[in-house]
Scaffold this motif. Structure first.
Motif: not given
Length: 175
Positions: A88-113
């Motif tokens: 996951q080294s490529g994720v470090s340093g990502a913009a806060d907006t991208v990380l926030a969207e990633l967290r939101r989508c991770n949660q939606a993914y986990e709820e679905k699958f």
């Protein structure tokens, strides 16, 4: 930690059963997978180990896969082991907006699958992993389980190759 004189598959074959299972469990946290791969030793070469590992992964039950998923942190969360940190080294340093969207989508993914989003990250940037996640949200559960199993296979292969690398060439990542 591996011995300084680590010789790849030869050294792996020489490990005790307990040591081999432990090393394999660091690769994939499915105990069934680790036990079965360790029991298949000795391996003639790296390819034989990788092929057997793939075969055993293909035979894992859904419960075994769920156990394997437990060993993977969410993409974007702070990794809790060196392998995930490297991947996951490529994720470090990502913009806060991208990380926030990633967290939101991770949660939606986990709820679905019902399980963590698993992808062969291998240093890819956060926005690319987010795009893959968004695309995979269109999968039905059966398709997604197949995709997840393939991604786990890629991760396992990369980690096995890293495990087989002579210790002098192995890079440790601090958490």
């Amino acid at each position: 930690m591996r011995r300084v004189d680590w010789r790849g598959v030869t050294s792996f074959n020489e490990l005790t059963q307990r040591q081999a299972i432990s090393a394999l469990y660091d690769v994939c946290s499915s105990s069934n997978w680790a036990v079965r791969v360790a029991a298949a030793r000795p391996f003639a070469d790296d390819a034989a180990l990788l092929n057997r590992a793939d075969l055993i992964l293909a035979e894992l039950t859904e419960a075994d896969l769920d156990e394997a998923l437990d060993g993977h942190p969410r993409i974007g969360d702070r990794p809790d082991n060196p392998a995930s940190a490297r991947e996951q080294s490529g994720v470090s340093g990502a913009a806060d907006t991208v990380l926030a969207e990633l967290r939101r989508c991770n949660q939606a993914y986990e709820e679905k699958f019902g399980h963590v989003y698993l992808v062969f990250a291998d240093g890819r940037p956060a926005d690319e992993l987010l795009g893959i996640l968004t695309e995979r949200m269109h999968n039905d559960p059966m398709t997604e389980r197949r995709v997840m199993r393939m991604e786990l296979g890629k991760i396992n292969r990369k980690r096995l190759q890293q495990m087989l690398t002579p210790a002098a060439e192995f890079q440790v990542v601090d958490l």
